[in-house]
Write a protein that holds these residues in place. Structure first.
Motif, PDB file in Angstrom:
ATOM      1  N   ASP A   1       0.709   1.517   7.284  1.00 37.29           N
ATOM      2  CA  ASP A   1       0.831   0.988   5.922  1.00 37.29           C
ATOM      3  C   ASP A   1       0.136  -0.365   5.811  1.00 37.29           C
ATOM      4  O   ASP A   1      -0.512  -0.664   4.795  1.00 37.29           O
ATOM      5  CB  ASP A   1       2.308   0.851   5.536  1.00 37.29           C
ATOM      6  CG  ASP A   1       2.989   2.211   5.381  1.00 37.29           C
ATOM      7  OD1 ASP A   1       2.279   3.240   5.402  1.00 37.29           O
ATOM      8  OD2 ASP A   1       4.224   2.229   5.252  1.00 37.29           O
ATOM      9  N   ARG A   2       0.287  -1.195   6.830  1.00 32.52           N
ATOM     10  CA  ARG A   2      -0.408  -2.482   6.815  1.00 32.52           C
ATOM     11  C   ARG A   2      -1.915  -2.277   6.838  1.00 32.52           C
ATOM     12  O   ARG A   2      -2.668  -2.949   6.124  1.00 32.52           O
ATOM     13  CB  ARG A   2       0.017  -3.324   8.025  1.00 32.52           C
ATOM     14  CG  ARG A   2       1.457  -3.823   7.964  1.00 32.52           C
ATOM     15  CD  ARG A   2       1.779  -4.683   9.189  1.00 32.52           C
ATOM     16  NE  ARG A   2       3.157  -5.162   9.170  1.00 32.52           N
ATOM     17  CZ  ARG A   2       3.572  -6.275   8.583  1.00 32.52           C
ATOM     18  NH1 ARG A   2       2.683  -7.036   7.960  1.00 32.52           N
ATOM     19  NH2 ARG A   2       4.842  -6.635   8.606  1.00 32.52           N
TER      20      ARG A   2
ATOM     21  N   THR B   1       5.186  -4.379  13.177  1.00 29.23           N
ATOM     22  CA  THR B   1       5.403  -2.944  12.994  1.00 29.23           C
ATOM     23  C   THR B   1       6.866  -2.628  12.740  1.00 29.23           C
ATOM     24  O   THR B   1       7.199  -1.684  12.001  1.00 29.23           O
ATOM     25  CB  THR B   1       4.899  -2.178  14.235  1.00 29.23           C
ATOM     26  OG1 THR B   1       3.518  -2.475  14.441  1.00 29.23           O
ATOM     27  CG2 THR B   1       5.064  -0.678  14.071  1.00 29.23           C
TER      28      THR B   1
ATOM     29  N   ALA C   1      -3.594   0.182   5.724  1.00 25.47           N
ATOM     30  CA  ALA C   1      -4.075   0.778   4.471  1.00 25.47           C
ATOM     31  C   ALA C   1      -4.391  -0.278   3.415  1.00 25.47           C
ATOM     32  O   ALA C   1      -5.124   0.012   2.456  1.00 25.47           O
ATOM     33  CB  ALA C   1      -3.048   1.770   3.936  1.00 25.47           C
ATOM     34  N   THR C   2      -3.879  -1.486   3.576  1.00 25.40           N
ATOM     35  CA  THR C   2      -4.136  -2.541   2.596  1.00 25.40           C
ATOM     36  C   THR C   2      -5.440  -3.299   2.878  1.00 25.40           C
ATOM     37  O   THR C   2      -5.808  -4.182   2.115  1.00 25.40           O
ATOM     38  CB  THR C   2      -2.976  -3.550   2.574  1.00 25.40           C
ATOM     39  OG1 THR C   2      -2.910  -4.241   3.838  1.00 25.40           O
ATOM     40  CG2 THR C   2      -1.648  -2.849   2.319  1.00 25.40           C
TER      41      THR C   2
ATOM     42  N   GLU D   1       7.265  -3.213   8.998  1.00 25.42           N
ATOM     43  CA  GLU D   1       6.458  -2.347   8.145  1.00 25.42           C
ATOM     44  C   GLU D   1       5.530  -1.517   9.028  1.00 25.42           C
ATOM     45  O   GLU D   1       4.868  -2.078   9.903  1.00 25.42           O
ATOM     46  CB  GLU D   1       5.618  -3.179   7.165  1.00 25.42           C
ATOM     47  CG  GLU D   1       4.783  -2.334   6.221  1.00 25.42           C
ATOM     48  CD  GLU D   1       3.936  -3.175   5.279  1.00 25.42           C
ATOM     49  OE1 GLU D   1       3.179  -2.594   4.468  1.00 25.42           O
ATOM     50  OE2 GLU D   1       4.022  -4.418   5.347  1.00 25.42           O
ATOM     51  N   PRO D   2       5.489  -0.201   8.838  1.00 25.64           N
ATOM     52  CA  PRO D   2       4.644   0.637   9.694  1.00 25.64           C
ATOM     53  C   PRO D   2       3.209   0.122   9.743  1.00 25.64           C
ATOM     54  O   PRO D   2       2.651  -0.311   8.730  1.00 25.64           O
ATOM     55  CB  PRO D   2       4.728   2.010   9.041  1.00 25.64           C
ATOM     56  CG  PRO D   2       6.057   2.015   8.337  1.00 25.64           C
ATOM     57  CD  PRO D   2       6.240   0.600   7.848  1.00 25.64           C
TER      58      PRO D   2
END
Length: 434
Positions: free
Chosen positions: A343-344, A336, A346-347, A339-340
């Motif tokens: 956002d992770r 985290t 969402a992939t 990268e938030p």
């Protein structure tokens, strides 16, 4: 006697002092030193004493670590040069329950042959009691500080985070201590150890962790962490308050740990979205029966870089074969920070899953008939745990409950209409078996 998660059941009924004493004596036949710990349930006092008595009168030295997270005890077997470990815990079960789970020096729980060996000794009454002057000793020690140091050394945070840790009134406070030492600003929920679990039910589900999700969403927190009573499980909340599914967390951890050509161990009821997410990176999905014991066994194989179960059990085999909730929390904080978490997440795709449970009077016979029908009609199927049938763009699983007179039906596809269609295909098959 043993399920895949050890002995577990109602205190005074399935789980008694006599059971603990008998299992302690049975384990004492093959050990010289054993680490013993427990969660916060009040019934753990008497059960721990009974188990330790069975060991000591068998000539076994006991390292009693008191209240401690299950992964602390499991790791502690190797740290103390012991032969085995035992945790008196019912994990995420309600406070009326308790249980016994045994651990190997590798951090892996006792496998089926070891569990069967202990069971046979208990049933036959076999013991190897020591003479009066050769009984084992019982010494007190705390391994939580060692666990905390190991956690801190296992990760590097690129920047400090705001983290909320919901301990669930359990024994997973080592997570908050480790994150604090890593420089995070940590706020806790339900941090007071209380085996009646007054703050919330022990299992860290989305419903049970609504307070955590709300607090994370309404503050500047970057991450929310939730444990069950013994902290072998870890679930998470993103900064916007979204409680992440176990499948999403599995995909996130697996892609961060494994590389092209590696394999990841996961149970047969894991979402197709995880396999798709791994395939994009050239990572193989290795399926196991449901249960962290089976995931850990698969994770011990060469080439398996990570093992996970969507219920919240995460295994890094290079560190330990025990599901380590505090380690997972620190690993997730590390991810985290770079990268938030949202956002992770969402992939990773979210595919529709349809689930139901069907009451049956003879689940074993029903599943035998279902296997026969599947073998006659399908080419691509697995009987690893229940019956899982692979379709071109979907799958379904028929699996008998381990504790109730039920058969669980699960179907998943990339499109909702297809998922429903495959689910009906599975339920029709079950109806024929009934």
């Amino acid at each position: 006697m043993f399920g895949t998660s050890g002995i577990r059941g109602s205190v005074g009924e399935e789980v008694t002092g006599q059971v603990a004493l008998s299992v302690g004596r049975a384990l004492g036949i093959e050990t010289d030193r054993v680490v013993v710990g427990r969660d916060a349930r009040e019934s753990g006092h008497a059960l721990t004493d009974a188990f330790a008595a069975g060991l000591c009168e068998s000539g076994v030295d006991v390292v009693d670590v008191g209240r401690a997270a299950t992964p602390t005890v499991a790791r502690g077997v190797a740290w103390t040069d012991a032969d085995a470990g035992v945790v008196i815990t019912a994990s995420h079960n309600p406070p009326t329950d308790n249980g016994i789970k045994l651990w190997q020096p590798s951090g892996q729980a006792f496998d089926a042959p070891r569990r069967e060996r202990i069971t046979e000794r208990v049933r036959s009454g076999e013991t190897a009691l020591a003479d009066w002057d050769e009984m084992g000793t019982r010494t007190r020690d705390s391994l939580s500080d060692r666990h905390r140091r190991e956690l801190v050394e296992s990760v590097t945070l690129s920047e400090p985070l705001e983290v909320v840790v919901d301990v669930g009134n359990g024994v997973g406070g080592v997570t908050a201590d480790a994150l604090d030492e890593l420089g995070c600003h940590v706020q806790t929920l339900n941090a007071q150890q209380d085996g009646s679990f007054p703050g919330r039910p022990s299992e860290p589900t989305a419903e049970n962790c609504e307070s955590l999700s709300t607090l994370v969403a309404e503050t500047d927190a970057d991450l929310g962490i939730a444990h069950d009573g013994d902290a072998d499980r870890m679930r998470a909340v993103a900064a916007d308050g979204t409680f992440l599914s176990g499948d999403v967390l599995l995909a996130i951890f697996a892609r961060a740990t494994a590389g092209e050509g590696d394999a990841v161990a996961m149970p047969v009821d894991t979402s197709l979205a995880v396999a798709d997410a791994l395939a994009e990176r050239g990572i193989e999905a290795t399926y196991t029966p449901v249960g962290d014991v089976y995931v850990a066994a698969a994770a011990s194989d060469p080439g398996v870089a990570f093992g996970g179960e969507p219920s919240g059990a995460w295994i890094w085999p290079e560190e330990t074969l025990c599901p380590d909730g505090p380690l997972a929390a620190c690993k997730l904080a590390e991810l985290t920070a770079s990268e938030p978490l949202a956002d992770r997440a969402a992939t990773v795709a979210a595919y529709p899953i349809v689930r139901d449970s069907v009451s049956v009077s003879e689940k074993t016979a029903v599943m035998d008939r279902v296997r026969e029908l599947v073998s006659e009609r399908y080419d691509d199927f697995s009987t690893l745990d229940g019956v899982r049938v692979e379709r071109d763009d979907a799958w379904f699983l028929l699996r008998a409950s381990g504790t109730e007179p039920l058969v669980r039906v699960t179907a998943e596809a990339r499109e909702r209409s297809r998922a429903q269609q495959v689910f009906e295909e599975a339920t029709n098959l079950l109806d024929e078996g009934i």
